[in-house]
Design an enzyme around this catalytic site. Structure first.
Site, PDB file in Angstrom:
ATOM      1  N   HIS A  86       0.853  -1.188   0.000  1.00  7.17           N
ATOM      2  CA  HIS A  86       0.000   0.000   0.000  1.00  7.17           C
ATOM      3  C   HIS A  86       0.886   1.235   0.000  1.00  7.17           C
ATOM      4  CE1 HIS A  86      -3.421   2.619   0.835  1.00  7.17           C
ATOM      5  NE2 HIS A  86      -2.630   3.253   1.681  1.00  7.17           N
ATOM      6  N   ASP A 165     -15.396   2.956   7.209  1.00  7.55           N
ATOM      7  CA  ASP A 165     -14.377   3.899   6.731  1.00  7.55           C
ATOM      8  C   ASP A 165     -14.956   4.842   5.689  1.00  7.55           C
ATOM      9  OD1 ASP A 165     -11.657   4.949   6.429  1.00  7.55           O
ATOM     10  OD2 ASP A 165     -11.864   4.134   4.420  1.00  7.55           O
ATOM     11  N   ARG A 172     -14.535  13.084   7.642  1.00  6.08           N
ATOM     12  CA  ARG A 172     -13.212  13.685   7.909  1.00  6.08           C
ATOM     13  C   ARG A 172     -12.843  14.680   6.814  1.00  6.08           C
ATOM     14  NH1 ARG A 172      -9.471   8.867   7.874  1.00  6.08           N
ATOM     15  NH2 ARG A 172      -7.851  10.418   8.125  1.00  6.08           N
ATOM     16  N   SER A 187      -8.033   3.898   9.016  1.00  8.39           N
ATOM     17  CA  SER A 187      -8.626   3.933   7.692  1.00  8.39           C
ATOM     18  C   SER A 187      -7.848   3.055   6.707  1.00  8.39           C
ATOM     19  CB  SER A 187      -8.643   5.396   7.227  1.00  8.39           C
ATOM     20  OG  SER A 187      -9.004   5.494   5.889  1.00  8.39           O
ATOM     21  N   LYS A 191      -9.010  -1.428   5.801  1.00  7.28           N
ATOM     22  CA  LYS A 191      -9.287  -1.902   4.439  1.00  7.28           C
ATOM     23  C   LYS A 191      -8.282  -2.976   4.034  1.00  7.28           C
ATOM     24  CE  LYS A 191      -9.271   2.450   3.281  1.00  7.28           C
ATOM     25  NZ  LYS A 191      -9.320   3.791   2.778  1.00  7.28           N
TER      26      LYS A 191
HETATM   27  N1  URA Z   1      -5.750   7.006   2.783  1.00  8.39           N
HETATM   28  C1  URA Z   1      -6.789   6.356   3.386  1.00  8.39           C
HETATM   29  O1  URA Z   1      -7.275   5.347   2.889  1.00  8.39           O
HETATM   30  N2  URA Z   1      -7.254   6.851   4.557  1.00  8.39           N
HETATM   31  C2  URA Z   1      -6.739   7.948   5.149  1.00  8.39           C
HETATM   32  O2  URA Z   1      -7.194   8.334   6.196  1.00  8.39           O
HETATM   33  C3  URA Z   1      -5.673   8.601   4.501  1.00  8.39           C
HETATM   34  C4  URA Z   1      -5.188   8.108   3.326  1.00  8.39           C
END
Ligand code: URA
Length: 438
Positions: A86, A165, A172, A187, A191
């Site tokens: 990621h 999320d 947010r 977050s 995932k």
């Molecule tokens: N990427 C995400 O998936 N979540 C965040 O809070 C920041 C970057």
């Protein structure tokens, strides 16, 4: 419901600097998922967390609750250690596209669920969808079946994966609570942990074109991500990488896929390959396919040299409904109607290529989204970008602008003319790869 789990009680607890329990964090995440908390209550707690922070234990509990707010993919039937990568996002960051087939060709399964681009950095999904026919909307069952069959699937987030999320990120985004390490950790990791992986390599970027502007901030985020990932029972490593100038020489969806295919043909730009090898090596180490970085990099180089990474990419493209011929004929990718060369104003050395400014120019051309509902133009962007430290002759191309009309090309010429600087002295060489946290 016990009064101690009323939203106003939990909000007050965090407002006053308290530590939230598993039950309180669970109530918050459930409230975001089932709609039992009002948006103003969710937003108030998000702001309290932003201001007061969370302990590592609270962050781990929050991440776990977010992950469990939806389905968790079960890949236990797929043999091998499943490893994903990621990136926190950067300009021209197309690493996932060559990296996934390279790592799979080395024998490590790569289940990858990616996001779309929003703001200045394009998402892997948007890039892949520029391949004619390529589908990223596989169901979770088809995703698991494809990973079992060919070792990899590159898909988008399904609505049942970490749904809390989606709700919390949207709040947010409009309540100035994005830049908060515990919330970012929850977050990203909720995932990723729901994908069914065993291990994760994180590319945490720092610099003008990154989410984290300084190396120090990136280190802090990387440290938290590694800790929380480990608390979730996964092997996690994070590499800090610089993002001051775009990665590679292209920015824009189809152009970046073309550059990714060039990488798989052994013709990738040096900086892009350096990051790809560094992350791939960590994936092979975690996947148990190499003993050390040198062995891992040699294996990754071998699958490019023998064409097996390229063939794996074709297999993934075809499995997801895409036109596999793009692998040999990248001209089949969408192309913009207007191509304009930006000439160097003087002979000298490239002293700056500002990643953020290049991203804004690409956004203006239509390569990204300013709002979630914006449509992306797959063919537009910038190619042939010069790199900092390279010599240049007056009139030679600083880059080629790919636009859908003459007026957006004109604006991009102006923006890129300011983003790319030519001077007399080479700037000090900046390190691309930083610390590894594990
Ligand atoms: N990427 C995400 O998936 N979540 C965040 O809070 C920041 C970057």
């Amino acid at each position: 419901m016990s009064p101690s789990l009323f939203p106003q009680h939990i909000i007050a607890q965090k407002r006053d600097g308290g530590v939230l329990s598993r039950a309180e964090i669970g109530a918050f995440v459930r409230g975001a998922t089932d709609g039992s908390w009002a948006d103003y209550q969710l937003s108030a707690l998000l702001m309290a967390i932003f201001l007061r922070g969370m302990t590592p234990e609270e962050t781990a509990l929050y991440t776990d609750a977010m992950m469990r707010s939806g389905v968790v993919a079960d890949l236990t039937a797929v043999p091998g250690i499943k490893v994903d990568k990621h990136s926190t996002g950067g300009v021209g960051d197309k690493v996932s596209i060559p990296l996934a087939p390279m790592v799979v060709a080395c024998g490590v399964p790569v289940p990858m669920i990616s996001g779309r681009g929003l703001g200045h950095s394009g998402g892997t999904l948007d890039k892949l969808e520029s391949i004619p026919g390529f589908r990223t909307d596989l169901s979770l069952a088809d995703y698991c079946a494809q990973v079992a069959r060919i070792g990899c699937a590159l898909i988008g987030q399904t609505k049942d994966l970490a749904p809390s999320d989606k709700k919390l990120y949207a709040l947010r985004d409009v309540t100035a609570t994005v830049e908060c390490i515990p919330l970012i950790c929850g977050s990203i990791l909720a995932k990723k942990l729901a994908e069914g992986i065993d291990a994760l390599v994180l590319d945490v970027k720092f610099g003008r074109g990154a989410f984290m502007k300084t190396e120090e901030q990136a280190r802090e985020l990387a440290h938290a991500l590694v800790q929380v990932g480990r608390a979730g029972g996964k092997k996690v490593r994070a590499l800090l990488t610089a993002m001051n100038q775009p990665l590679g020489r292209t920015v824009g969806n189809a152009l970046e896929v073309g550059e990714s295919i060039a990488c798989l043909h052994g013709e990738g730009p040096a900086d892009l390959m350096e990051v790809t090898y560094a992350l791939g090596a960590q994936m092979l180490l975690l996947g148990g396919k190499a003993e050390d970085v040198a062995e891992a990099e040699a294996k990754l180089q071998a699958v490019i040299a023998d064409g097996s990474a390229l063939e794996k990419f074709r297999e993934i493209v075809v499995a997801q409904g895409g036109d596999g011929r793009v692998v040999d004929e990248p001209d089949r990718l969408p192309q913009a109607s207007h191509k304009v060369i930006l000439p160097a104003p003087a002979t000298g050395i490239i002293t700056d290529v500002d990643a953020m400014q290049v991203a804004l120019a690409a956004l203006r051309l239509g390569a990204g989204r300013a709002k979630a509902e914006d449509r992306i133009d797959p063919g537009v962007g910038v190619s042939g970008l010069v790199k900092i430290g390279e010599p240049i002759e007056a009139g030679a191309a600083l880059c080629t602008i790919h636009a859908s009309d003459a007026s957006s090309a004109k604006v991009a010429v102006e923006m890129l003319g300011k983003a790319i600087r030519v001077g007399n002295e080479a700037p000090p060489k900046a390190r691309l790869i930083g610390e590894l946290l594990s």
